[in-house]
Design a protein around this motif. Structure first.
Motif, PDB file in Angstrom:
ATOM      1  N   ALA A   1       1.516  -6.141   9.576  1.00 48.64           N
ATOM      2  CA  ALA A   1       1.187  -4.804  10.072  1.00 48.64           C
ATOM      3  C   ALA A   1       0.515  -3.964   8.994  1.00 48.64           C
ATOM      4  O   ALA A   1      -0.519  -3.324   9.233  1.00 48.64           O
ATOM      5  CB  ALA A   1       2.458  -4.102  10.577  1.00 48.64           C
ATOM      6  N   HIS A   2       1.091  -3.959   7.801  1.00 48.23           N
ATOM      7  CA  HIS A   2       0.582  -3.121   6.710  1.00 48.23           C
ATOM      8  C   HIS A   2       0.758  -3.859   5.387  1.00 48.23           C
ATOM      9  O   HIS A   2       1.686  -4.665   5.236  1.00 48.23           O
ATOM     10  CB  HIS A   2       1.348  -1.791   6.617  1.00 48.23           C
ATOM     11  N   VAL A   3      -0.100  -3.550   4.445  1.00 41.50           N
ATOM     12  CA  VAL A   3       0.107  -3.951   3.053  1.00 41.50           C
ATOM     13  C   VAL A   3      -0.296  -2.778   2.176  1.00 41.50           C
ATOM     14  O   VAL A   3      -1.189  -1.991   2.528  1.00 41.50           O
ATOM     15  CB  VAL A   3      -0.703  -5.212   2.655  1.00 41.50           C
ATOM     16  N   SER A   4       0.350  -2.646   1.035  1.00 44.50           N
ATOM     17  CA  SER A   4      -0.007  -1.564   0.113  1.00 44.50           C
ATOM     18  C   SER A   4      -1.329  -1.879  -0.566  1.00 44.50           C
ATOM     19  O   SER A   4      -1.804  -3.024  -0.579  1.00 44.50           O
ATOM     20  CB  SER A   4       1.079  -1.396  -0.947  1.00 44.50           C
ATOM     21  N   ARG A   5      -1.911  -0.865  -1.182  1.00 44.45           N
ATOM     22  CA  ARG A   5      -3.172  -1.060  -1.898  1.00 44.45           C
ATOM     23  C   ARG A   5      -3.001  -2.066  -3.033  1.00 44.45           C
ATOM     24  O   ARG A   5      -3.853  -2.951  -3.222  1.00 44.45           O
ATOM     25  CB  ARG A   5      -3.675   0.273  -2.449  1.00 44.45           C
ATOM     26  N   ASP A   6      -1.905  -1.958  -3.770  1.00 44.75           N
ATOM     27  CA  ASP A   6      -1.696  -2.881  -4.892  1.00 44.75           C
ATOM     28  C   ASP A   6      -1.540  -4.311  -4.408  1.00 44.75           C
ATOM     29  O   ASP A   6      -2.110  -5.248  -4.987  1.00 44.75           O
ATOM     30  CB  ASP A   6      -0.468  -2.459  -5.707  1.00 44.75           C
TER      31      ASP A   6
END
Length: 352
Positions: free
Chosen positions: A106-111
C-alpha cells in the motif's frame, strides 16, 4: 551451448569464384565463427546456398588466422568476462526468497523506496498511490471523447503488419481526431494494430492540461513541479503489446482503466536477451524461439497483473513486456526525486 547459425538476407552479390566468397558471406563466416558455430555446420549452410565448395572450405580455414577475426576474439573475451560478472550477480540476487514475486504494498516511505527499490533495483506495485486521484472516477472512453474529442493526437497504426512495429514506430505514426480514435477502439475489440502510446506527447499540449488536473497527490519521492514535463498518457484496446525492451530512465506507471500484464527480467540478464538493436530484445516473450535464441531459456521472468488503481515502479534498466488485457487507460510519470538521467551505449545491429 553454441548459437544457431544466422543466414544473411539475400543480396545482389557477385558469384563466388573458385577461391573467394562474396564479402557478405565472408562476414557471415566471421560472425558465426565468433558465435561458436562449428565449421562443419557452417559449410552445410554455405553449400545449401549454392556457394562454391572449394571457396567455402578455403574461407573456413582462412578465418582461423585472419587478423581481424583474431582481434575480435580478444574483444569477445572481454565481453564474456562482463557477461559472466552480470550473470553471477544475477544468480546471487535471485537466490533471495520470493525473488520471482513482485511485491504489492500500500505504502512505502521515501527512505525505503530509495534504498530498497531504487538503489536495490526491485520492481514494486503500490496499491494505494493513486487512491485520491480524480482520474480513477472520471477517465473513460466517453470522457475522453466528450472533453478532448475535437483535438488531434498522434497514434501508432498498422502495427500488426510490421513485426518490428515498436522499433519502427516513427514510420507508423498517424494523426487522427481523438474522438474518432475513441470510436475505433471501442467498436473494434481487442487488437494490437493501433495504440496511443507515450510518444504522443499530448500532456505537453495546453488543451490536454485537464488530464493533469485529474492526477491527485503524489508521494514525497516524486517532484510535482516536474509532472507536466515528465509524464505520459496511454490509451488503447485490449490486446495491445509493448514488446520486450528496457527504458533508459526509471518510472511509475498507474493503471486507471482496465488491466495490464507486466513481465519483467532483470538487467543483469541482458546477456541472455539478444539485445542487437537499440533497447529492444529479439525475443518474443509470448512465443520464444529457443532454437534461435537458446540463452533465453535460462532467464527468469517475473509476472504480474496490474489492476485499476495500482501503480508499478519500473527500476532502472529492467526489461519488460506489457500486454493490455482489456481496453486500457494509463498514466506514467518519471518525475522521481532521485537522479534519473542515464546514458546507454545501445547497439544498432539490424541485420541479425
Amino acid at each position: 551451448m553454441s548459437n544457431p547459425l544466422i543466414t544473411p538476407a539475400p543480396r545482389p552479390e557477385p558469384a563466388a569464384t573458385s577461391t573467394t566468397l562474396p564479402d557478405d558471406w565472408r562476414q557471415w563466416v566471421a560472425e558465426n565463427r565468433l558465435r561458436g558455430c562449428t565449421p562443419e555446420s557452417m559449410l552445410q549452410v554455405l553449400l545449401a546456398n549454392d556457394l562454391d565448395r572449394s571457396a567455402s572450405e578455403a574461407a573456413l580455414v582462412a578465418i582461423e588466422r585472419d587478423p581481424s577475426y583474431l582481434a575480435a576474439l580478444k574483444f569477445l573475451q572481454l565481453y564474456g568476462k562482463l557477461a559472466s560478472v552480470m550473470l553471477n550477480h544475477q544468480r546471487l540476487v535471485q537466490s533471495a526468497p520470493h525473488y520471482e514475486r513482485v511485491e504489492k504494498r500500500a505504502h512505502v516511505s521515501r527512505d525505503e523506496f530509495t534504498e530498497r527499490y531504487v538503489r536495490g533495483s526491485r520492481p514494486l506495485v503500490l496499491t494505494e498511490l493513486a487512491r485520491d486521484w480524480p482520474a480513477l472516477g472520471r477517465w473513460s472512453p466517453a470522457d475522453l471523447k466528450q472533453r478532448f474529442g475535437h483535438a488531434e493526437v498522434e497514434i501508432q497504426s498498422g502495427r500488426q503488419a510490421d513485426a518490428q512495429y515498436e522499433q519502427n514506430k516513427l514510420a507508423l505514426r498517424r494523426t487522427v481526431r481523438l474522438g474518432d480514435f475513441v470510436d475505433q477502439v471501442v467498436a473494434g475489440g481487442p487488437t494490437n494494430d493501433h495504440y496511443l502510446t507515450a510518444n504522443n506527447e499530448v500532456l505537453r499540449r495546453p488543451e490536454f492540461a485537464p488530464l493533469l488536473d485529474d492526477i491527485g497527490s503524489l508521494p514525497d519521492y516524486c517532484d510535482r513541479a516536474q509532472l507536466a514535463a515528465r509524464s505520459s498518457f496511454w490509451f488503447g484496446p485490449g490486446g495491445t503489446v509493448t514488446p520486450l525492451h528496457h527504458d533508459t530512465i526509471m518510472l511509475m506507471h498507474t493503471q486507471v482503466v482496465g488491466r495490464k500484464r507486466w513481465r519483467f527480467i532483470s538487467p543483469l540478464e541482458t546477456p541472455r536477451l539478444y539485445n542487437f538493436n537499440g533497447v529492444f530484445s529479439q525475443v518474443d516473450l509470448d512465443r520464444p524461439d529457443l532454437a534461435r535464441y537458446p540463452l533465453f531459456g535460462e532467464a527468469t521472468v517475473l509476472d504480474i497483473v496490474l489492476e485499476p488503481g495500482e501503480t508499478v515502479f519500473l527500476p532502472l534498466g529492467w526489461w519488460h513486456h506489457v500486454t493490455s488485457l482489456e481496453l486500457s487507460l494509463s498514466f506514467s510519470f518519471s518525475n522521481l526525486a532521485v537522479p534519473n538521467e542515464f546514458e546507454y551505449l545501445n547497439p544498432s545491429i539490424t541485420n541479425w
